[in-house]
Design a protein around this motif. Sequence first.
Motif, short mmCIF file in Angstrom:
data_model
loop_
_atom_site.label_atom_id
_atom_site.label_comp_id
_atom_site.label_asym_id
_atom_site.label_seq_id
_atom_site.Cartn_x
_atom_site.Cartn_y
_atom_site.Cartn_z
N LEU A 227 2.10 -5.17 2.81
CA LEU A 227 3.16 -4.26 3.25
C LEU A 227 2.73 -2.83 2.94
N SER A 228 3.58 -1.86 3.29
CA SER A 228 3.18 -0.48 3.07
C SER A 228 4.40 0.42 2.95
N GLY A 229 4.26 1.51 2.20
CA GLY A 229 5.26 2.57 2.28
C GLY A 229 5.26 3.05 3.72
N ASP A 230 6.41 3.44 4.25
CA ASP A 230 6.48 3.74 5.69
C ASP A 230 7.67 4.66 5.96
N MET A 231 7.73 5.22 7.17
CA MET A 231 8.95 5.89 7.64
C MET A 231 9.79 4.79 8.27
N VAL A 232 11.10 4.82 8.01
CA VAL A 232 11.97 3.82 8.65
C VAL A 232 13.19 4.51 9.25
N ALA B 167 0.20 2.98 10.28
CA ALA B 167 -0.30 1.75 10.91
C ALA B 167 -1.83 1.78 11.00
N ASN B 168 -2.40 2.97 11.28
CA ASN B 168 -3.87 3.09 11.30
C ASN B 168 -4.46 2.78 9.93
N LEU B 169 -3.82 3.36 8.92
CA LEU B 169 -4.29 3.13 7.55
C LEU B 169 -4.23 1.63 7.23
N VAL C 176 12.07 8.14 4.22
CA VAL C 176 10.83 7.57 3.69
C VAL C 176 11.16 6.35 2.84
N LEU C 177 10.53 5.25 3.14
CA LEU C 177 10.66 4.04 2.30
C LEU C 177 9.36 3.93 1.51
N SER C 178 9.47 4.05 0.19
CA SER C 178 8.22 4.02 -0.59
C SER C 178 7.81 2.60 -0.91
N GLY C 179 6.52 2.44 -1.16
CA GLY C 179 5.99 1.14 -1.55
C GLY C 179 6.65 0.64 -2.84
N ASP C 180 6.97 1.56 -3.74
CA ASP C 180 7.59 1.17 -5.01
C ASP C 180 8.96 0.52 -4.78
N THR C 181 9.72 1.09 -3.84
CA THR C 181 11.04 0.52 -3.54
C THR C 181 10.89 -0.88 -2.95
N CYS D 231 0.83 -1.21 0.00
CA CYS D 231 0.00 0.00 0.00
C CYS D 231 0.86 1.26 0.00
N GLY D 232 0.34 2.29 -0.62
CA GLY D 232 0.96 3.61 -0.47
C GLY D 232 0.42 4.23 0.81
N ALA D 233 1.05 5.34 1.22
CA ALA D 233 0.61 5.97 2.46
C ALA D 233 -0.37 7.11 2.20
N GLY D 234 -0.33 7.66 1.00
CA GLY D 234 -1.25 8.74 0.63
C GLY D 234 -1.32 9.83 1.67
#
Length: 265
Positions: free
Chosen positions: A138-143, A85-87, A152-157, A49-52
């Motif tokens: 999985l999801s794009g997220d801050m890491v 995480a809520n999303l 930022v770790l994107s979903g595309d990566t 998922c993206g984080a939008g």
Amino acid sequence: MKKLIIIKLGGSLITYKDNPHGRFRSSVVLRLAQEIKKINKNFDVVVVCGAGSYGHPLAKKYSLKFGMETAEQKKGFSKVVNKVANLNAMVLAQFEKADINAISLLPHSFATQEAGTFAGFDFTLVKNYLESGFVPILSGDMVLDSKWGCSVLSGDTIISYLLESLSAIKVVFLSDVDGVFTNDPKKDKKAVFIPNITNKNFSEIKNLFTQESARNDVTGEMIGKLKEIKERFSGTEVYIANGYKRGILNDLISKTGVRATKISF
Ligand code: IPE
């Protein structure tokens, strides 16, 4: 193991992307989950998922793209991670309604980066869940980032990394438009749809976007995505398609001539 399809649910599809207060598109996600349920009979599926609007506006507000130093930024990091995480929990709830055994894997708890470059994670966990019959989400997220503090770790990566480790027969990026256009179709009615991107027309498209990216984000983001696909996804069938179109996933698997951009390098 069944053949694998990786599906990205873009942030602009599953959230109202420009709304800083979040807002989740539950009915869109439920419909896509029901479509994934059908596909899952014949294919293994990983969803990313993206984080939008649950990620980007807050990451910007707290200037987290190139790290964190201040107490305020650390507060921001927690906030973004919690919102993502809520999303993710809301996505999982829709997958549960569609009777899918989904498993949430949120990268902040197992992945890191170094100066914004992904440092990888143990993909065998994803593989093990697939082998046990689950749909990992999985999801794009801050890491955490070993040089900057965070990034930022994107979903595309994540998808390009998964492709190095697990071979997928198809990757489908679902967004809120039909595919790649010469300009942002939501802003420019004259934007022309590009049905195929191959080695032949890639440099032409790249030039077009490099000029356009100065004007808007969408095409700038798109060229980043295409470069990543070219470098890492060669040999995999990649589609960029409209997730609002009912039946799009099944159509891409079973029909020809579906309106979507097909990318093959
Ligand atoms: C972004 O992930 C993650 C954060 C901003 C925390 P993506 O880059 O995959 O999200 P979308 O699809 O652009 O919204």
